[in-house]
Design a protein around this motif. Structure first.
Motif, mmCIF file in Angstrom:
data_model
loop_
_atom_site.group_PDB
_atom_site.id
_atom_site.type_symbol
_atom_site.label_atom_id
_atom_site.label_comp_id
_atom_site.label_asym_id
_atom_site.label_seq_id
_atom_site.Cartn_x
_atom_site.Cartn_y
_atom_site.Cartn_z
ATOM 1 N N GLU A 44 -7.361 -5.211 -2.835
ATOM 2 C CA GLU A 44 -6.729 -5.031 -1.596
ATOM 3 C C GLU A 44 -7.579 -6.099 -0.755
ATOM 4 O O GLU A 44 -8.739 -5.714 -0.554
ATOM 5 C CB GLU A 44 -6.620 -3.776 -1.289
ATOM 6 C CG GLU A 44 -6.426 -3.462 0.094
ATOM 7 C CD GLU A 44 -5.109 -4.109 0.688
ATOM 8 O OE1 GLU A 44 -3.985 -3.908 -0.110
ATOM 9 O OE2 GLU A 44 -5.104 -4.649 1.808
ATOM 10 N N GLN A 98 2.713 -4.522 -6.784
ATOM 11 C CA GLN A 98 3.876 -3.824 -6.119
ATOM 12 C C GLN A 98 3.911 -4.415 -4.299
ATOM 13 O O GLN A 98 2.757 -3.938 -3.874
ATOM 14 C CB GLN A 98 4.067 -2.295 -6.182
ATOM 15 C CG GLN A 98 5.285 -1.877 -5.552
ATOM 16 C CD GLN A 98 5.483 -0.499 -5.946
ATOM 17 O OE1 GLN A 98 5.058 -0.199 -6.905
ATOM 18 N NE2 GLN A 98 6.410 0.095 -5.275
ATOM 19 N N ARG A 121 -1.538 4.208 -2.690
ATOM 20 C CA ARG A 121 -0.339 4.945 -2.776
ATOM 21 C C ARG A 121 0.010 5.027 -4.295
ATOM 22 O O ARG A 121 0.161 6.177 -4.812
ATOM 23 C CB ARG A 121 0.778 4.432 -1.944
ATOM 24 C CG ARG A 121 2.073 5.543 -1.796
ATOM 25 C CD ARG A 121 3.104 4.705 -1.107
ATOM 26 N NE ARG A 121 3.515 3.484 -1.691
ATOM 27 C CZ ARG A 121 4.331 3.351 -2.685
ATOM 28 N NH1 ARG A 121 5.217 4.651 -3.192
ATOM 29 N NH2 ARG A 121 4.976 2.284 -3.401
HETATM 30 C C1 LIG Z 1 3.823 -3.134 1.641
HETATM 31 S S1 LIG Z 1 1.898 -2.925 1.238
HETATM 32 C C2 LIG Z 1 2.202 -2.206 -0.164
HETATM 33 C C3 LIG Z 1 0.933 -1.597 -0.691
HETATM 34 C C4 LIG Z 1 1.227 -0.931 -2.178
HETATM 35 N N1 LIG Z 1 1.307 -1.851 -3.156
HETATM 36 C C5 LIG Z 1 2.154 0.103 -2.040
HETATM 37 O O1 LIG Z 1 3.080 -0.222 -2.904
HETATM 38 O O2 LIG Z 1 1.951 1.183 -1.420
HETATM 39 C C6 LIG Z 1 1.314 -4.712 0.993
HETATM 40 C C7 LIG Z 1 -0.081 -4.770 0.940
HETATM 41 O O3 LIG Z 1 -0.213 -6.007 0.358
HETATM 42 C C8 LIG Z 1 -1.641 -6.149 0.947
HETATM 43 N N2 LIG Z 1 -1.616 -7.867 1.049
HETATM 44 C C9 LIG Z 1 -1.605 -8.669 2.150
HETATM 45 N N3 LIG Z 1 -1.918 -10.095 1.580
HETATM 46 C C10 LIG Z 1 -2.243 -9.891 0.333
HETATM 47 C C11 LIG Z 1 -2.720 -10.939 -0.476
HETATM 48 N N4 LIG Z 1 -2.836 -12.154 -0.245
HETATM 49 N N5 LIG Z 1 -3.099 -10.524 -1.808
HETATM 50 C C12 LIG Z 1 -2.891 -9.169 -2.219
HETATM 51 N N6 LIG Z 1 -2.470 -8.180 -1.317
HETATM 52 C C13 LIG Z 1 -2.154 -8.395 -0.094
HETATM 53 C C14 LIG Z 1 -1.771 -5.681 2.325
HETATM 54 O O4 LIG Z 1 -2.871 -5.683 2.922
HETATM 55 C C15 LIG Z 1 -0.981 -4.564 2.000
HETATM 56 O O5 LIG Z 1 -2.032 -3.418 1.585
#
Ligand SMILES: C[S@@+](CC[C@H](N)C(=O)[O-])C[C@H]1O[C@@H](n2cnc3c(N)ncnc32)[C@H](O)[C@@H]1O
Length: 234
Positions: A99, A142, A82
């Protein structure tokens, strides 16, 4: 017994949670897809201010230095891309993505702007174990750092420090804990910690990164956590 909220984070629990979530903007934003526009605009404004206040020392072009495209950006915990699609693709020539959820990472690879050649490497990995292989002008984090324990976040920031170009930035955009006792809050639904501003500042010191600018995102509906942006440099 150590009962600090971050000690309750479990990578397998958070991945199990994210694997149940649809690969949509609604899924990424926890049922608030309507905030995406104002969020992306707030991010673009923050970066524009940063680049005006700290102009690049290397720019020799006749284009205003804050308008030239950055060579390489990184979208961390990118979900379906996004932020890559709606913001980073307007300020970076190439964007790499980290990701851990394969299904989301595939969306980024298949997304429209991927066809433009702007999406570079897509790393399917959690940030706690990811090691950068490139230098980046902008490392954007983020709504994902709450899945890292405090110690993991400090180590990750130390790795980012080495992976940022001389004029580059590490940006963090995360929810802020509003807990009355001034504590971080653990959420077992997605195994995530919402930190206080004070905690973030302490972890920046431990990682030996300087916070040169910070501000709150404006224009989100009442009832959501406040969201803060930080601009960091080694
Ligand atoms: C709330 S979403 C945010 C996605 C994107 N940053 C946005 O703002 O649209 C959280 C994201 O963090 C990822 N996530 C979960 N555990 C994680 C980790 N250990 N390291 C990096 N990303 C992680 C999830 O898979 C998900 O895609």
């Amino acid at each position: 017994m150590d009962s600090a909220p971050d000690t309750r984070i479990s990578t397998s629990d958070s991945l199990a949670y994210w694997n149940t979530i649809p690969a949509t903007v609604d899924g990424m934003l926890g049922g608030y897809p309507q905030i995406s526009r104002v969020d992306l605009k707030g991010s673009a404004n923050f970066l524009a201010k940063l680049r005006r206040e700290y102009p690049s020392s290397s720019s020799s072009s006749s284009v205003a230095p804050n308008r030239t495209l950055l060579k390489r950006g990184l979208d961390c915990g990118a979900g379906i891309g996004r932020v890559t699609a709606g913001f980073l693709s307007t300020v970076c020539e190439t964007i790499d993505v980290v990701e851990p959820v394969e299904r989301f990472a595939s969306e980024v690879k298949g997304a429209k702007m991927a066809g433009s050649g702007q999406v570079g490497n897509v790393y399917v990995s959690g940030l706690e174990k990811w090691v950068p292989e490139q230098q980046y002008d902008l490392i954007w984090n983020q709504w994902c750092l709450g899945h890292l324990k405090d110690r993991e976040l400090v180590e990750y920031l130390r790795r980012c420090k080495k992976a940022v170009t001389m004029d580059g930035w590490i940006v963090i955009k995360e929810n802020m804990s509003t807990n009355r006792d001034g504590e971080d809050v653990f959420d077992e639904t997605d195994s995530n910690v919402t930190r206080t501003n004070e905690k973030f500042q302490r972890l920046f010191k431990e990682a030996d990164v300087r916070c040169l600018k910070t501000e709150l995102q404006r224009g989100f509906p009442k009832g959501l956590y406040p969201v803060r942006l930080y601009a960091l440099r080694p």
